[in-house]
Design an enzyme around this catalytic site. Sequence first.
Site, short mmCIF file in Angstrom:
data_model
loop_
_atom_site.label_atom_id
_atom_site.label_comp_id
_atom_site.label_asym_id
_atom_site.label_seq_id
_atom_site.Cartn_x
_atom_site.Cartn_y
_atom_site.Cartn_z
N CYS A 210 0.83 -1.20 0.00
CA CYS A 210 0.00 0.00 0.00
C CYS A 210 0.87 1.25 0.00
O CYS A 210 2.10 1.18 0.03
CB CYS A 210 -0.93 0.01 1.20
SG CYS A 210 -0.07 0.29 2.77
N CYS B 128 3.44 1.61 2.77
CA CYS B 128 4.68 0.86 2.53
C CYS B 128 5.63 1.69 1.68
O CYS B 128 6.83 1.81 1.96
CB CYS B 128 4.38 -0.45 1.79
SG CYS B 128 3.31 -1.59 2.68
N ASP C 172 10.42 27.46 -32.15
CA ASP C 172 11.49 27.72 -33.09
C ASP C 172 10.89 27.63 -34.49
O ASP C 172 9.99 26.82 -34.74
CB ASP C 172 12.60 26.68 -32.92
CG ASP C 172 13.67 26.80 -33.98
OD1 ASP C 172 14.19 27.91 -34.13
OD2 ASP C 172 13.96 25.81 -34.65
#
Length: 877
Positions: free
Chosen positions: A11, A14, A443
């Site tokens: 989870c 953890c 550009d």
Amino acid sequence: MKQYIVSGMTCASCQSHVEKAVAKVPGVNSVTVSLLTNTMVVDGNADDAVIIKAVEDAGYGARPKEEAVQHASAKLEAEEDALKDRETPKLKKRLLWSAIFLVFLMYITMGHNMLNWPVPSFLNHNHLGLALTQMLLAIVIMIINKAFFISGFKSLVHLAPNMDALVALGSSASFGWSLYVLYEMTVLVTNGTANADLMALYHDQLYFESAAMIVALITVGKTLESISKGKTTDALKNLMKMAPKTAVLLKDGKEVSVNIDEVAIGDIFVVRPGESVPVDGILIEGSSAVDESALTGESIPVDKNVNDSVSAATMNQSGYFQARAVRVGEDTAFAQIIQMVSDAAGTKAPIARIADRVSGVFVPAVIGLSLLVLVIYLFLGETMAYALERAISVLVISCPCALGLATPVAIMVGNGVGAKNGILFKTSEALENTGHTQIVALDKTGTITAGKPEVTDIRTADGISLDELLQTAVTLENQSEHPLAKAVLKYASDNDMHAEKIEDFTIHAGNGLEGKSHGETIYGGSVTYITSLMDVPQKYIEESEKAAADGKTPLFFGKGNQYLGMIAVADVIKADSAQAIAEMQKMGIEVVMLTGDNERTARAIGMQAGVDRIIAGVLPDGKEAVIAELQKRGRVTMIGDGINDAPALTQADIGMAIGAGTDVAIDSADVVLMNSKLGDAAAAIRLSRASLRNIHENLFWAFAYNIILIPMAAGLYPGIQMNPMWGAAAMSLSSFTVCMNALRLNLVKIHDASHDHALHEKALPDTTEEKVTVAVNAVNGNQTACPIGDASCNTNVINDKKEEENEMTETVKIEGMMCMMCEKHVKEGLEAVDGITSAVASHDNGTAVITTTKDVAEADIKKAVEDAGYKFVSIEK
């Protein structure tokens, strides 16, 4: 950067604990853990052993990701192995056995006790026997799902409780209380005080079915979550499956099949129809139509001929060809795409930090809240059974997983959708932030335009046929290496026109070409050159002036003393550029074009493209300064393709590189557009916004779920009491819902502009009244954009910089420049001279204004100009 595979995480808590444990290791600068892919990326110089020990001390496992493999194919297998779904088969097996025993348990607790379904005679009216049977069945189911208890209690021992701790505590509390009630029932039997009503009362307080149902329902949720999580990585796994495993090489005239790792640069490989291209190469024989959808997302095959490039993992649709390998192994474009997508999965989006902070304290807070609920209900005089039921419901309904998965699943799916469409986000942060773009700086050359001159207009003189004009032009230009000549030759070739024999060919630098064909002298070149040789009617001169005003370069041709006509050449805008710019503007984005071209050419292209603002005369080191200036007004995305764009791409909030551009530009960018189409930039912004919207939906669901249901489980809503089993069912579906919502991103039509709208936050207003400005460049990248015609602005800026930096400017007179490509050659040649920091060339004025930091010898300047192919005239200080 080192990558590791982490095991044992279940989870978001953890994930948080692993990150905190590794972050404390000396030598670790940063750490990112992904619950979705079970990977960890560590930046620093700490030893593997120390990092792994920190993870193990936190209660989890870790091992280095197989990066030290010798071959690209082995590394690819390691990547596939890391993504392999090992959990789903285990969970399905656990779920099957849990369901079998749960059927018997629920038959007794629900079917017999509530609906009076029949049971064996030795259990009929035998409350103690029924209780013992429930306990045994519950024990079996809990053993089947022992992973919850091992992980949960292990995390409690390490003082880092995770979701499994909530499940383990809830199930254990239910089982423990039921065991206590069972012992009370045995005491009644032993004392001889048991009667049917009293035994039934105790029997109703048993929660063995809850203890078993909690772990079984959570396993259902975990299985659904695991399946849906696996689908979020499908795009990356499918990409890996496309990787070629073998190649057919041509050795000593024979075809030999070899492993892909044995192909070396320079090897000749052959590809037949229906086969995939093994490595990146250049065609040396044959032709074909190649499906490049694996790289670009475009399903229409691309024609390939000799000297064209082919890429690994693309599919040969028709025709046999031979090619020379130019990039192999990890250097192929396909391998780099996989690496980019994989690396992006291991990064963390900024928005995920909100959930991370909550997840870090969520489980301890829930355990504390559960104990508080238990104590309060006991204090209020409720029975232990009632108080325990409320406390267990709080434990099992709380879900940190939905919080932890809310962002990474959406990011993974978003990255996959992008990869399928040729849009590569290098990091999760890039995917999140691209949608926040307020200003796009483009550009010009290679981004808005194709970057290659093309014939745009042909005007024949009265009485002259098109074939006669073209024949004269191709015969002359066939002897020239000028970029404009190549454009004319390509047009002639496309129209089956070929050069004829020419004699006495002469190049008049800065003017044009001359030669003899069929005994007649033919000419080609600038308007000035041709009008000096023959009479040209005024209407044709006016046509040339109009073409020049549109950013085109007019070329005049004549034979003897007769004018034949004009061919105009220009770097035309790409087919989708104007539409892409319009789509960005519809999204509320200001579009700015940056170019080193002169004001006239820049204005012509900018007007065609429909940009909001044009900044002309920008030097390479000045683009970065322009981006910094734009950033004062809002978040800027820079899109470019050349080496000179790299600093600006890095400076911008988001740098986008056109895939056909240089490696330097691609390395400097946050997003890579493999298709080299500007429309994909709009699609990338659209995908980013859709992904961010999905993340917000997931986070809202995750937070709302817990905010609404935890009080319900605690019994705070009048008239509503939740059984722990329903709490477990709700918890099991929360993470699944988040994952399924993320998968909706696969349905997003990223090229559909019909639903585009502007964000609430737009860039600050542009105070520049003029649409076109000329950038005045100075040292250290400092640059100011001045309105066209404001001489005082230009002079002041230049003079200020001279005083501050002790720079000098000189004007070099040059003959031979005829177009913007000529300007580019002169500029590059001069800027390569030691002491010259910048050069601005103008073919209209026949000059190059150079900026120097020290005295530069005239001979060096002259040599640079002549090496570029033009005539040096003089220098004006």
